[in-house]
Structures are given as structure tokens and as C-alpha cells.
Design a protein around this motif. Structure first.
Motif, PDB file in Angstrom:
ATOM      1  N   ASP A  75       0.890  -1.436  -0.155  1.00  0.00           N
ATOM      2  CA  ASP A  75       0.046   0.562   0.205  1.00  0.00           C
ATOM      3  C   ASP A  75       0.795   1.217   0.006  1.00  0.00           C
ATOM      4  O   ASP A  75       0.533   2.012  -0.521  1.00  0.00           O
ATOM      5  CB  ASP A  75      -0.902  -0.005   0.999  1.00  0.00           C
ATOM      6  N   GLU A 131       0.336   3.389  -3.260  1.00  0.00           N
ATOM      7  CA  GLU A 131       0.053   5.068  -2.626  1.00  0.00           C
ATOM      8  C   GLU A 131       0.683   6.207  -2.872  1.00  0.00           C
ATOM      9  O   GLU A 131       0.726   6.831  -3.856  1.00  0.00           O
ATOM     10  CB  GLU A 131      -0.930   5.259  -2.308  1.00  0.00           C
ATOM     11  N   SER A 135      -6.536   5.151   1.032  1.00  0.00           N
ATOM     12  CA  SER A 135      -6.465   3.573   1.613  1.00  0.00           C
ATOM     13  C   SER A 135      -5.620   4.377   2.730  1.00  0.00           C
ATOM     14  O   SER A 135      -5.986   3.359   3.839  1.00  0.00           O
ATOM     15  CB  SER A 135      -5.359   2.957   0.950  1.00  0.00           C
ATOM     16  N   SER A 181      -5.185  -2.502   5.116  1.00  0.00           N
ATOM     17  CA  SER A 181      -5.070  -2.210   3.356  1.00  0.00           C
ATOM     18  C   SER A 181      -5.344  -2.991   2.664  1.00  0.00           C
ATOM     19  O   SER A 181      -5.886  -2.286   1.081  1.00  0.00           O
ATOM     20  CB  SER A 181      -3.199  -1.862   3.078  1.00  0.00           C
ATOM     21  N   LEU A 219      -7.636  -0.781  -0.035  1.00  0.00           N
ATOM     22  CA  LEU A 219      -6.743  -0.198  -0.938  1.00  0.00           C
ATOM     23  C   LEU A 219      -6.881  -0.385  -2.719  1.00  0.00           C
ATOM     24  O   LEU A 219      -7.191   0.032  -4.024  1.00  0.00           O
ATOM     25  CB  LEU A 219      -5.201  -0.530  -1.135  1.00  0.00           C
TER      26      LEU A 219
END
Length: 410
Positions: free
Chosen positions: A210, A214, A278, A296, A300
């Protein structure tokens, strides 16, 4: 100073900490650095309740014999303020000069906040309430008691200068941040991690994924080619290794790659690259009982789909970087094809979701016992999170958060 047979280096130069130790059994590395690096004689050990009952904790105690002045058996999930203050006052009384953690998650965050609270004489709920990041308390003092983290998960909190702790009355998780916060030394031992429950190990690995995803999708001006390269390297270390670990639990090469992938996943954090929704929603799912990494797993894929749906051309182009990594690594691509995912039609949410399923981890809020009646308060708390406005599609209204939560519900 490195011990014989040890690899010892700075994780994020020129940042002065943390140092990384690999190559030695954790108990030997810890004993060496307690004596030769920190010159400490009054150790306070925070150990997870489950590990405290194992031979691994006995090994650590033997290696540190005669220097331990206090032991805390566990910190409750998501680091309640009350637990933090209990330890702060205990360490003050025992005059400890070094904190050692053996475990993960709440212990890691807790140690950072505990050291910060001690430096700022925060011994009550009222005084602790003046320290979270949004507060403008003047003249905050840097941490003074060093920390050795011996992690048993892939959550990665040992590499950041922030920590989350939950105010019990409101169930809101607050972020504490200061440049001085964080581990001085992180000891990585793949053998130790074999005893970590599978769901915790793999889901915290998804937390590191994650960070990378991100980060690659961030629209922040702090992003750069070098940071993108670190996130890409992190994914290439993490994702194939997580797939290997799922089928070969004792594969220590894969475990070490996962641990090193976590470091890469957090290089952007040091450069000021913000996370997105997320992480923002995940911070608030924790206090209602969702495991750190499982947030996550659940959020996500849906955040990626939301951002693709509502984002501009640049936002969609950034997600392409994630797709490139997944399809360029044959082990990952083979898994995707086996799950019926097509490189021609799949978006980033699809490939991340397939990975979560392949690892046997939860995909929906209902899978982690979060019901529809909790969504409104979750959205309220998410709107207060520091990562909400830095989502690639900035979440400026509660209804936007609720749309994502409903996507993830069932």
C-alpha cells in the motif's frame, strides 16, 4: 559499530537513523549494540504478549541478562493512550536508558510515542493531548531515550518519524510526529518472523505494498524519479516474495526480501510524499477492530478504483506505473492470468485486488466485521485524517468517503 558477520548500515542516508542490522540472530545483534553502540545499562523491554511466552523471548532475556529493569507484556491494538501513559510512568520510575521492542504494530508505534512523551514530560492524558501532530504546542523537545526495534511483521512503523495512538473515549486515532521520533536501530531476522501468524505477516506485507502503490500514485510535488524507483523496487521485492511465502512458509530468502522491500516502501515518507485515502480510511478502521495490514487489503483496491473513476488523465496515468510493475514481473503476471485478470482491461484496483485474494486475505469490510452502521462515524473520523486531502482525488466532502466505504462494504 558492526559485529563480526553482521551487515550494518543507515537505512535512509543522510538521515541519522535508523541503522539496519541483518545477518546475525536477533538476540546476538541486540546484545552487541546495547553494549557497544548505545552503552546502555537500564533496558526497558516491550514484548508482545504472544512472543513473551516463546523461546525467542527467553533468548533475548538471556542475551540482555542483568540489564533489564522493566518489561511490558504487550500494548493493546492501535496503541491506546492509556497504555502509552502506563509505560511512560513506569519507564520514568525505573530510569531506563534504552527501549527495546520485540514484536510489531502497536509496540513499534507505542515506543516512538513513549519516548516523545517522556522527552516532553507528558505523564497524564491532558499533557499527552498536547502532543499530536495537529497541535501547535510550542517548544516541543526531541526524543532522548533511544529505541531498538526487533520487528516481527512487515508493518514498517519502525522506519517512520510518526506514530498513531488511539484516544479511548472517542476511538479516534491521532498521529504524533516529530523529526526525532523513531527507532535508532532496526534488527531484521527472517528466522524470528516464521513464528508470526500467517495472516498478520501477509497482511502487513500488503500494508507495505500500500505504501508503494499510494506513493507511486501520489500527485505530490515531493514525488521524484528517485522516489518512484524506490517504490518500484519495493514492489518488485515485496509482491513476488509474498506469493512465495504463501506457498513456502519457511523461505527465509523471500522473508528477507520482504523486510528489505518495506524499507524501500518508506523512502518516500522521508521525502515528504503523502499517502492517500487507503491510509486515511485505514487509520480509522484500526480503532474499530481491523488489523493494521488488513485495512490495506480491504481499502486499497477500492480507493484505486474510486480514483480512476473520478481522477483526471494525470491520476489515471500514475496508476499505470503500478500496472507496469505487476505485469512486468512474470511471477506476478502468472498469478494474475490464473485469476482471469487481463492486461488489456485490468486497472490498478483489479491487480491489487487479485493479489489480496491470492494471499487469502480479506477483500471487503464485511470480511473484517465492519457493518454498514459504522460507516458514518468512520467517514467523520476519516475527514479529520491528514491523508484525506492528499488523496489523488482530494476528499473534500464526507459523501466522497462514504462512497468509497460503500464500495468496500460487500
Amino acid at each position: 559499530m558492526a559485529a563480526e558477520g553482521e551487515t550494518y548500515y543507515l537505512a535512509f542516508p543522510p538521515n541519522p537513523k535508523p541503522y539496519i542490522s541483518t545477518g546475525l540472530p536477533f538476540e546476538k545483534a541486540c546484545a552487541h549494540h546495547v553494549t557497544n553502540t548505545f552503552h546502555a545499562s537500564k533496558l526497558y523491554v516491550i514484548v508482545s504478549a504472544s512472543i513473551s511466552k516463546t523461546e525467542n523471548f527467553a533468548k533475548l532475556q538471556l542475551g540482555l541478562e542483568g540489564k533489564i529493569v522493566g518489561i511490558r507484556y504487550g500494548i493493546k491494538p492501535h496503541t491506546p493512550w492509556t497504555d502509552v501513559l502506563e509505560i511512560v510512568n513506569d519507564i520514568k520510575q525505573k530510569e531506563a536508558d534504552l527501549i527495546v521492542t520485540l514484536g510489531a504494530g502497536s509496540l513499534t508505534d507505542g515506543a516512538k510515542i513513549i519516548s516523545f512523551a517522556l522527552a516532553n514530560q507528558a505523564f497524564t492524558l491532558e499533557s499527552l493531548s498536547r502532543l499530536p501532530a495537529p497541535m501547535k504546542t510550542p517548544d516541543l523537545q526531541p526524543c532522548q531515550i533511544p529505541i531498538i526495534n526487533i520487528p516481527t511483521s512487515l508493518s514498517g512503523g519502525e522506519y517512520t518519524s510518526t506514530g498513531g495512538a488511539t484516544e479511548v473515549q472517542t476511538h479516534q486515532k491521532h498521529s504524533f510526529a516529530h523529526p526525532s521520533m523513531g527507532a535508532d536501530l532496526v534488527i531484521l531476522d527472517p528466522t524470528l518472523s516464521i513464528s508470526t501468524p500467517e495472516r498478520i505477516w501477509l497482511s502487513t506485507g500488503m500494508r507495505a505494498v500500500d505504501h508503494c502503490v499510494e506513493g507511486l500514485c501520489s500527485t505530490s510535488p515531493n514525488s521524484s524519479d528517485a522516489i518512484d524507483a524506490a517504490y518500484t523496487k519495493g514492489l518488485r521485492l515485496l509482491v513476488p516474495s509474498l506469493l512465495q511465502t504463501r506457498v513456502d512458509w519457511g523461505n527465509q530468502d523471500a522473508r528477507l526480501n520482504e523486510m528489505l522491500g518495506v524499507i524501500e516502501s518508506l523512502r518516500g515518507n522521508k521525502a515528504g510524499v503523502p499517502m492517500g485515502a487507503s491510509h486515511a480510511v485505514g487509520h480509522q478502521l484500526g480503532p474499530v477492530g481491523v488489523g493494521h495490514g488488513e485495512t490495506s487489503c480491504v481499502m486499497l483496491p477500492h480507493v484505486l478504483k474510486y480514483n480512476y473513476k473520478y481522477g483526471n488523465q494525470n491520476v489515471r496515468a500514475l496508476q499505470k506505473k503500478v500496472l507496469n510493475v505487476f505485469w512486468d514481473e512474470e511471477e506476478i503476471a502468472s498469478m494474475l492470468r490464473s485469476r482471469g485478470v487481463s492486461s488489456e482491461t485490468a486497472d490498478a484496483g483489479d491487480v491489487v485486488g487479485a493479489l489480496v485474494s491470492e494471499l487469502g486475505l480479506p477483500r471487503k469490510l464485511k470480511d473484517v466485521q465492519v457493518s454498514e452502521d459504522k460507516l458514518d462515524s468512520l467517514a467523520d473520523n476519516t475527514m479529520k485524517d491528514r491523508w484525506t486531502p492528499t488523496n489523488p482525488v482530494p476528499l473534500t466532502d464526507k459523501s466522497m468517503v462514504l462512497e468509497i466505504l460503500n464500495m468496500a462494504l460487500e
